[in-house]
Write a protein that holds these residues in place. Structure first.
Motif, PDB file in Angstrom:
ATOM      1  N   GLU A 288       7.485  21.770  11.063  1.00 32.62           N
ATOM      2  CA  GLU A 288       8.812  21.836  11.654  1.00 32.62           C
ATOM      3  C   GLU A 288       8.811  22.247  13.127  1.00 32.62           C
ATOM      4  N   PHE A 289       7.907  23.145  13.482  1.00 35.68           N
ATOM      5  CA  PHE A 289       7.944  23.635  14.853  1.00 35.68           C
ATOM      6  C   PHE A 289       6.554  24.095  15.269  1.00 35.68           C
ATOM      7  N   GLY A 290       6.405  24.387  16.541  1.00 40.96           N
ATOM      8  CA  GLY A 290       5.139  24.885  17.034  1.00 40.96           C
ATOM      9  C   GLY A 290       5.371  26.051  17.972  1.00 40.96           C
ATOM     10  N   ILE A 291       4.310  26.827  18.207  1.00 37.99           N
ATOM     11  CA  ILE A 291       4.380  27.858  19.236  1.00 37.99           C
ATOM     12  C   ILE A 291       3.225  27.597  20.195  1.00 37.99           C
TER      13      ILE A 291
ATOM     14  N   GLU B  96       9.874  22.640  19.625  1.00 35.79           N
ATOM     15  CA  GLU B  96      10.334  21.824  18.521  1.00 35.79           C
ATOM     16  C   GLU B  96       9.322  20.718  18.303  1.00 35.79           C
ATOM     17  N   ASN B  97       9.177  20.327  17.050  1.00 40.57           N
ATOM     18  CA  ASN B  97       8.275  19.235  16.752  1.00 40.57           C
ATOM     19  C   ASN B  97       8.983  17.923  17.090  1.00 40.57           C
TER      20      ASN B  97
ATOM     21  N   ASN C 256      16.376  27.583  29.887  1.00 42.40           N
ATOM     22  CA  ASN C 256      16.807  27.570  28.495  1.00 42.40           C
ATOM     23  C   ASN C 256      15.691  27.294  27.495  1.00 42.40           C
TER      24      ASN C 256
ATOM     25  N   ALA D 197      -0.069  26.236  18.158  1.00 42.68           N
ATOM     26  CA  ALA D 197      -0.129  26.318  16.696  1.00 42.68           C
ATOM     27  C   ALA D 197       1.107  25.609  16.169  1.00 42.68           C
ATOM     28  N   ASP D 198       0.945  24.896  15.089  1.00 44.67           N
ATOM     29  CA  ASP D 198       2.108  24.143  14.627  1.00 44.67           C
ATOM     30  C   ASP D 198       2.262  24.164  13.123  1.00 44.67           C
TER      31      ASP D 198
ATOM     32  N   ARG E  68       1.026  29.100  23.239  1.00 44.64           N
ATOM     33  CA  ARG E  68       0.728  30.374  23.893  1.00 44.64           C
ATOM     34  C   ARG E  68      -0.081  30.074  25.143  1.00 44.64           C
TER      35      ARG E  68
ATOM     36  N   SER F 174       4.692  32.992  25.346  1.00 48.83           N
ATOM     37  CA  SER F 174       4.816  32.196  24.110  1.00 48.83           C
ATOM     38  C   SER F 174       6.065  31.344  24.211  1.00 48.83           C
ATOM     39  N   VAL F 175       5.909  30.092  23.845  1.00 51.11           N
ATOM     40  CA  VAL F 175       7.035  29.165  23.936  1.00 51.11           C
ATOM     41  C   VAL F 175       7.271  28.524  22.582  1.00 51.11           C
ATOM     42  N   PHE F 176       8.520  28.533  22.163  1.00 51.03           N
ATOM     43  CA  PHE F 176       8.876  27.852  20.919  1.00 51.03           C
ATOM     44  C   PHE F 176       9.006  26.362  21.202  1.00 51.03           C
TER      45      PHE F 176
ATOM     46  N   HIS G  50       8.845  33.987  25.199  1.00 52.08           N
ATOM     47  CA  HIS G  50       8.622  35.405  24.923  1.00 52.08           C
ATOM     48  C   HIS G  50       7.391  35.852  25.701  1.00 52.08           C
TER      49      HIS G  50
ATOM     50  N   SER H 214      13.036  28.685  24.807  1.00 50.38           N
ATOM     51  CA  SER H 214      12.845  29.886  23.993  1.00 50.38           C
ATOM     52  C   SER H 214      11.467  30.441  24.312  1.00 50.38           C
TER      53      SER H 214
END
Lengths: 142, 432
Positions: free
Chosen positions: A41-44, A11-12, A63, A37-38, A46, A7-9, A67, A65
């Motif tokens: 403000e942000f998306g993840i 940014e939008n 660097n 998925a968004d 997978r 899973s990656v964070f 998981h 983000s």
């Protein structure tokens, strides 16, 4: 019984998805399935990838983000809403909630990637009902 | 034309003589407070060392820190039974600053605000609606008593509830508002949405605008939107509150009432006076206050004296529109705060990393604040958790700042890492 998912964070922001995929491509890691998925403000994102642990390390080093967690990959007969329904029904009867799910088609099968609110309970349901789950090993042969 | 013609148009030599006299009295008065008594004794300060107003430079500075250290009453120079009110800052970064007033102080303050209002053409025939918060915020009671002294019909509407504000404006025939610039824009927008043309459908002709830095361009836009003349006012609770300096009808600089304060502009590094016309930090000495005189108070506000005489005939010097701060205090939506207040909240969440950036900019006539904060290593793929985190942090920030900032969670490492002192605040508002 479970497989690793990255899973990656995200940014939008312009170019972030591209940047993450660029890192994976640079490390010659294959992508088997992906979903984003968004919110505003942000998306993840997978991802199911060919070498999840290495992918995790590469992203972490850069660097991102990221998981690593366990998800189930369950293969169904393709194009069959009935088997799809049967599977969700088994999970429902097991008292499980699906937190998220996505799918990809492969070799005449539909593969559901899913995460529930209770991993142990899901193992039970999969085992007792003989669902056709995929392992990391299975995936590497795809 | 003038509320107090003699004082407002007094020739400079006379005015400076009056200042020197009042400064001597102030030193005498201040030495009744525990803080100044000790300080003056240590430094050998006495009223007779003031021969002219320039001798104010021989006196020590007073800072916000001094106010905090002497919280709450260490600088009060009269017995507390002579005091009738106190105002306090929010004090979220330590002890609040408290200013205590005697009845005479309040009378003087009301006169000061009335003088400002009269200067911009307001009379006892006006209906004055105050959209400031009342209570500790001096823009509420300060303007209230000033407007009453002027004799206007006052509508103490207080902050918020635009529909109600507009109903009052229409029903009571409000002619003047005291309002912060971002809310003035907002109120105009709500009027338009409701099909009200402020210029035609209301009696508004004047607004007193302060407590938030704004540009000339923003003022002109607000004047146009509301069909009014907007006057810049400056004040701070340490110097009573509103009324310290105010624009005259020329709208070119704010007159500092020099029979109330001695104004200096110094280089914030060297603390030496800057040459006339150059930007520096405004330093003010109260010379008309008995309960809590302040000597050479460092306001941290940056401005410059405007050279030359004002065509309005007032001899009190003018300062330019304020151009920022010599510390990192941010003034937004009438609220003063420091980045450290935001930092404390962000750092209270282990899911958030150490890097953050505060951006302030003007969007659609509104000053907006965006807080970007990096996630820590603890990112967990749980969507609901991230959203909850975002909601929780936003709520905590709102409780602290009294307005809702925009919060943006960003990926670790995505904010610029600066060498040396980190840049935490980007203020993109156009003030000049």
């Amino acid at each position: 019984m479970t497989i690793n998912q990255i899973s990656v964070f995200l940014e939008n922001k312009y170019g972030t998805l591209n940047q993450v995929l660029g890192l994976l491509a640079g490390a010659e890691i294959g992508v088997i399935a992906a979903t984003v998925a968004d919110t505003q403000e942000f998306g993840i994102m997978r991802l199911i990838v060919s070498e999840p642990r290495r992918a995790y390390a590469v992203l972490k080093e850069n660097n991102v983000s990221v998981h690593l967690n366990d998800v189930f990959a369950i293969a169904l007969d393709r194009n069959c809403a009935g088997t799809f329904r049967d599977t969700t029904e088994l999970l429902t009867k097991g008292g499980l909630n699906i937190e998220y799910m996505y799918s990809f088609a492969c070799g005449g099968k539909l593969v559901l990637v899913l995460r529930t609110n209770n991993t142990e309970g899901t193992r039970d349901v999969v085992r007792r009902n003989g669902l056709n789950y995929l392992t990391e090993n299975d995936l590497s042969k795809l | 034309m003038y509320w107090q013609k003699e004082l407002e148009t007094m020739q400079r030599p006379e005015l400076e003589k009056l200042q020197a006299e009042r400064l001597r009295e102030t030193i005498k008065q201040a030495s009744h407070s525990p803080y100044y008594k000790k300080l003056f004794a240590e430094k050998g300060i006495s009223p007779d060392m003031i021969k002219s107003v320039d001798d104010v430079r021989k006196l020590p500075f007073t800072t916000k820190e001094d106010l905090r250290n002497n919280y709450p009453f260490g600088m009060v120079a009269v017995p507390l039974e002579k005091c009738v009110r106190l105002h306090s800052s929010s004090g979220t970064t330590g002890n609040p600053t408290v200013i205590v007033h005697s009845q005479k102080d309040l009378d003087q303050w009301a006169n000061q605000v009335a003088r400002c209002m009269y200067m911009v053409g307001l009379r006892d025939t006006d209906v004055f609606q105050n959209t400031s918060g009342y209570g500790m915020f001096t823009g509420g009671l300060g303007f209230q008593y000033g407007a009453e002294r002027l004799g206007a019909l006052t509508v103490p509407a207080a902050a918020g509830n635009s529909k109600r504000q507009i109903k009052f404006i229409k029903d009571f025939g409000t002619t003047c508002l005291h309002i912060i610039p971002s809310y003035a824009s907002r109120l105009a927008e709500v009027m338009y949405e409701e099909g009200i043309d402020p210029a035609k459908d209301t009696k508004l002709h004047t607004i007193c605008m302060g407590a938030e830095p704004h540009s000339e361009e923003q003022r002109r836009r607000i004047e146009k939107m509301l069909g009014v003349k907007a006057y810049n006012c400056f004040g701070m609770s340490e110097m009573n509150g509103p009324g310290v300096a105010f624009e005259c009808p020329e709208q070119n600089g704010l007159h500092i009432w020099e029979d109330y304060v001695i104004a200096e502009i110094v280089n914030p590094e060297t603390l030496e006076p800057v040459p006339d016309g150059e930007i520096g930090e405004l330093v003010l000495t109260t010379i008309n206050r008995e309960a809590m005189p302040l000597i050479r108070y460092r306001t941290r506000d940056l401005t410059r004296f405007l050279p030359g005489e004002c065509p309005c005939g007032r001899t009190h010097r003018r300062v330019a529109r304020f151009q920022g701060r010599s510390d990192d205090m941010i003034i937004l939506k009438g609220v003063n705060f420091f980045p450290i207040q935001i930092e404390k909240i962000l750092m209270g969440h282990k899911e958030l990393g150490g890097n953050y950036l505060i951006t302030i900019e003007t969007v659609d006539n509104n000053d907006e604040i965006l807080i970007e904060v990096e996630l820590s290593d603890l990112f967990t793929d749980d969507y609901a958790e991230l959203q909850k985190l975002s909601r929780d942090v936003t709520r905590e920030l709102k409780d602290e700042l009294l307005f809702t900032p925009r919060l943006k969670l960003v990926a670790k490492g995505s904010l610029q890492v600066s060498e040396g002192k980190a840049v935490r605040v980007k203020d993109l508002r156009k003030l000049i």
